[in-house]
Write a protein that holds these residues in place. Structure first.
Motif, PDB file in Angstrom:
ATOM      1  N   LEU A   1       0.829  -1.205   0.000  1.00 36.65           N
ATOM      2  CA  LEU A   1       0.000   0.000   0.000  1.00 36.65           C
ATOM      3  C   LEU A   1       0.864   1.256   0.000  1.00 36.65           C
ATOM      4  O   LEU A   1       0.553   2.226  -0.694  1.00 36.65           O
ATOM      5  N   TRP A   2       1.939   1.253   0.776  1.00 38.73           N
ATOM      6  CA  TRP A   2       2.826   2.415   0.816  1.00 38.73           C
ATOM      7  C   TRP A   2       3.422   2.669  -0.561  1.00 38.73           C
ATOM      8  O   TRP A   2       3.456   3.803  -1.037  1.00 38.73           O
ATOM      9  N   GLN A   3       3.878   1.618  -1.200  1.00 41.79           N
ATOM     10  CA  GLN A   3       4.497   1.753  -2.522  1.00 41.79           C
ATOM     11  C   GLN A   3       3.512   2.270  -3.560  1.00 41.79           C
ATOM     12  O   GLN A   3       3.902   2.939  -4.507  1.00 41.79           O
ATOM     13  N   SER A   4       2.231   1.977  -3.376  1.00 42.87           N
ATOM     14  CA  SER A   4       1.228   2.450  -4.330  1.00 42.87           C
ATOM     15  C   SER A   4       0.676   3.822  -3.957  1.00 42.87           C
ATOM     16  O   SER A   4      -0.259   4.315  -4.589  1.00 42.87           O
ATOM     17  N   GLY A   5       1.248   4.441  -2.916  1.00 43.32           N
ATOM     18  CA  GLY A   5       0.839   5.792  -2.543  1.00 43.32           C
ATOM     19  C   GLY A   5      -0.343   5.869  -1.600  1.00 43.32           C
ATOM     20  O   GLY A   5      -0.817   6.961  -1.292  1.00 43.32           O
ATOM     21  N   GLN A   6      -0.815   4.746  -1.104  1.00 45.31           N
ATOM     22  CA  GLN A   6      -1.961   4.722  -0.188  1.00 45.31           C
ATOM     23  C   GLN A   6      -1.433   4.746   1.255  1.00 45.31           C
ATOM     24  O   GLN A   6      -1.515   3.767   1.984  1.00 45.31           O
ATOM     25  N   HIS A   7      -0.917   5.897   1.638  1.00 46.71           N
ATOM     26  CA  HIS A   7      -0.187   6.011   2.888  1.00 46.71           C
ATOM     27  C   HIS A   7      -1.051   5.816   4.128  1.00 46.71           C
ATOM     28  O   HIS A   7      -0.616   5.146   5.081  1.00 46.71           O
ATOM     29  N   ALA A   8      -2.229   6.357   4.161  1.00 45.58           N
ATOM     30  CA  ALA A   8      -3.091   6.195   5.339  1.00 45.58           C
ATOM     31  C   ALA A   8      -3.468   4.729   5.526  1.00 45.58           C
ATOM     32  O   ALA A   8      -3.429   4.207   6.653  1.00 45.58           O
ATOM     33  N   ASP A   9      -3.819   4.062   4.443  1.00 44.89           N
ATOM     34  CA  ASP A   9      -4.161   2.640   4.522  1.00 44.89           C
ATOM     35  C   ASP A   9      -2.945   1.815   4.936  1.00 44.89           C
ATOM     36  O   ASP A   9      -3.067   0.837   5.673  1.00 44.89           O
ATOM     37  N   SER A  10      -1.781   2.229   4.450  1.00 47.65           N
ATOM     38  CA  SER A  10      -0.549   1.539   4.810  1.00 47.65           C
ATOM     39  C   SER A  10      -0.311   1.611   6.316  1.00 47.65           C
ATOM     40  O   SER A  10      -0.003   0.602   6.960  1.00 47.65           O
ATOM     41  N   ARG A  11      -0.452   2.786   6.873  1.00 43.60           N
ATOM     42  CA  ARG A  11      -0.244   2.947   8.318  1.00 43.60           C
ATOM     43  C   ARG A  11      -1.229   2.089   9.111  1.00 43.60           C
ATOM     44  O   ARG A  11      -0.883   1.503  10.132  1.00 43.60           O
ATOM     45  N   SER A  12      -2.445   2.011   8.623  1.00 36.78           N
ATOM     46  CA  SER A  12      -3.454   1.164   9.270  1.00 36.78           C
ATOM     47  C   SER A  12      -3.017  -0.301   9.272  1.00 36.78           C
ATOM     48  O   SER A  12      -3.172  -1.011  10.268  1.00 36.78           O
ATOM     49  N   GLU A  13      -2.454  -0.747   8.161  1.00 39.51           N
ATOM     50  CA  GLU A  13      -1.987  -2.135   8.071  1.00 39.51           C
ATOM     51  C   GLU A  13      -0.783  -2.365   8.977  1.00 39.51           C
ATOM     52  O   GLU A  13      -0.673  -3.428   9.595  1.00 39.51           O
ATOM     53  N   PHE A  14       0.116  -1.386   9.073  1.00 34.79           N
ATOM     54  CA  PHE A  14       1.238  -1.523  10.004  1.00 34.79           C
ATOM     55  C   PHE A  14       0.715  -1.673  11.429  1.00 34.79           C
ATOM     56  O   PHE A  14       1.207  -2.498  12.201  1.00 34.79           O
ATOM     57  N   ARG A  15      -0.302  -0.886  11.781  1.00 38.95           N
ATOM     58  CA  ARG A  15      -0.883  -0.989  13.126  1.00 38.95           C
ATOM     59  C   ARG A  15      -1.499  -2.369  13.344  1.00 38.95           C
ATOM     60  O   ARG A  15      -1.336  -2.972  14.413  1.00 38.95           O
ATOM     61  N   LYS A  16      -2.208  -2.876  12.344  1.00 37.43           N
ATOM     62  CA  LYS A  16      -2.800  -4.213  12.460  1.00 37.43           C
ATOM     63  C   LYS A  16      -1.718  -5.269  12.658  1.00 37.43           C
ATOM     64  O   LYS A  16      -1.910  -6.235  13.413  1.00 37.43           O
ATOM     65  N   ALA A  17      -0.595  -5.097  11.981  1.00 34.52           N
ATOM     66  CA  ALA A  17       0.508  -6.050  12.129  1.00 34.52           C
ATOM     67  C   ALA A  17       0.991  -6.077  13.574  1.00 34.52           C
ATOM     68  O   ALA A  17       1.162  -7.147  14.166  1.00 34.52           O
ATOM     69  N   VAL A  18       1.185  -4.901  14.156  1.00 34.53           N
ATOM     70  CA  VAL A  18       1.681  -4.817  15.531  1.00 34.53           C
ATOM     71  C   VAL A  18       0.625  -5.323  16.512  1.00 34.53           C
ATOM     72  O   VAL A  18       0.955  -5.978  17.508  1.00 34.53           O
ATOM     73  N   GLU A  19      -0.645  -5.056  16.239  1.00 32.25           N
ATOM     74  CA  GLU A  19      -1.708  -5.554  17.113  1.00 32.25           C
ATOM     75  C   GLU A  19      -1.763  -7.082  17.097  1.00 32.25           C
ATOM     76  O   GLU A  19      -2.048  -7.704  18.126  1.00 32.25           O
ATOM     77  N   ALA A  20      -1.476  -7.680  15.953  1.00 40.10           N
ATOM     78  CA  ALA A  20      -1.516  -9.138  15.851  1.00 40.10           C
ATOM     79  C   ALA A  20      -0.355  -9.782  16.594  1.00 40.10           C
ATOM     80  O   ALA A  20      -0.508 -10.799  17.266  1.00 40.10           O
ATOM     81  N   TRP A  21       0.829  -9.177  16.458  1.00 41.59           N
ATOM     82  CA  TRP A  21       2.039  -9.726  17.086  1.00 41.59           C
ATOM     83  C   TRP A  21       3.029  -8.590  17.263  1.00 41.59           C
ATOM     84  O   TRP A  21       3.636  -8.130  16.306  1.00 41.59           O
ATOM     85  N   VAL A  22       3.191  -8.137  18.470  1.00 42.96           N
ATOM     86  CA  VAL A  22       3.978  -6.930  18.748  1.00 42.96           C
ATOM     87  C   VAL A  22       5.429  -7.073  18.284  1.00 42.96           C
ATOM     88  O   VAL A  22       6.040  -6.096  17.846  1.00 42.96           O
ATOM     89  N   ASP A  23       5.991  -8.247  18.334  1.00 44.22           N
ATOM     90  CA  ASP A  23       7.395  -8.417  17.941  1.00 44.22           C
ATOM     91  C   ASP A  23       7.625  -8.311  16.442  1.00 44.22           C
ATOM     92  O   ASP A  23       8.775  -8.343  15.997  1.00 44.22           O
ATOM     93  N   VAL A  24       6.568  -8.154  15.657  1.00 45.36           N
ATOM     94  CA  VAL A  24       6.757  -7.941  14.217  1.00 45.36           C
ATOM     95  C   VAL A  24       7.547  -6.656  13.982  1.00 45.36           C
ATOM     96  O   VAL A  24       8.202  -6.508  12.957  1.00 45.36           O
ATOM     97  N   ARG A  25       7.528  -5.770  14.944  1.00 44.03           N
ATOM     98  CA  ARG A  25       8.293  -4.508  14.827  1.00 44.03           C
ATOM     99  C   ARG A  25       9.768  -4.768  14.565  1.00 44.03           C
ATOM    100  O   ARG A  25      10.423  -3.987  13.897  1.00 44.03           O
ATOM    101  N   LYS A  26      10.278  -5.875  15.067  1.00 48.70           N
ATOM    102  CA  LYS A  26      11.681  -6.237  14.850  1.00 48.70           C
ATOM    103  C   LYS A  26      11.953  -6.524  13.375  1.00 48.70           C
ATOM    104  O   LYS A  26      13.095  -6.481  12.938  1.00 48.70           O
ATOM    105  N   GLU A  27      10.910  -6.825  12.623  1.00 52.26           N
ATOM    106  CA  GLU A  27      11.050  -7.133  11.203  1.00 52.26           C
ATOM    107  C   GLU A  27      10.842  -5.907  10.316  1.00 52.26           C
ATOM    108  O   GLU A  27      11.007  -5.991   9.105  1.00 52.26           O
ATOM    109  N   PHE A  28      10.485  -4.790  10.911  1.00 54.14           N
ATOM    110  CA  PHE A  28      10.298  -3.569  10.137  1.00 54.14           C
ATOM    111  C   PHE A  28      11.652  -3.061   9.663  1.00 54.14           C
ATOM    112  O   PHE A  28      12.609  -2.977  10.431  1.00 54.14           O
ATOM    113  N   SER A  29      11.704  -2.674   8.423  1.00 56.34           N
ATOM    114  CA  SER A  29      12.929  -2.090   7.878  1.00 56.34           C
ATOM    115  C   SER A  29      12.961  -0.595   8.206  1.00 56.34           C
ATOM    116  O   SER A  29      11.975  -0.020   8.682  1.00 56.34           O
TER     117      SER A  29
END
Length: 123
Positions: free
Chosen positions: A85-113
């Motif tokens: 989503l970020w790459q396609s310019g849908q920044h707000a939706d992208s941020r929402s998906e990042f939040r969902k990722a962290v809500e599902a498993w907080v340690d996913v943050r370690k995989e963020f580039s």
């Protein structure tokens, strides 16, 4: 081939990035087994790799309250979707998906580039 063999074959195909073959192995399972968390976890890994976001969203919602392994798969699904989503310019939706990722498993943050983190804090 018994049910365990189909699941084992599907996992092997996923590791080899042979996603169509993995999906076929899962489809060979009886209907009641296709909805088990283990099988849905395999499905979500396949859907993530194939960028099949709509169906993946349904599977992720089903797995959101499963075990720790499945939560990691859900987080990685949302993380991959956020990047797309970020790459396609849908920044707000992208941020929402990042939040969902962290809500599902907080340690996913370690995989963020570094780029993932920049996108989270960009205007």
């Amino acid at each position: 081939m018994n049910h365990a063999d189909h699941l084992s074959a599907a996992r092997g195909y996923i590791e080899l990035e042979m996603f169509s073959e993995a999906w076929e192995e899962i489809e060979a399972l009886p209907p009641q087994e296709k909805v088990s968390p283990v099988v849905l976890d395999c499905r979500l890994r396949i859907l993530t790799a194939l960028s099949q976001w709509d169906l993946g969203e349904q599977v992720a919602a089903t797995l959101a309250h499963a075990g720790e392994k499945e939560k990691k798969t859900v987080a990685r699904f949302h993380h991959a979707r956020a990047r797309g989503l970020w790459q396609s310019g849908q920044h707000a939706d992208s941020r929402s998906e990042f939040r969902k990722a962290v809500e599902a498993w907080v340690d996913v943050r370690k995989e963020f580039s570094a780029d993932d983190l920049k996108s989270l804090f960009a205007d």
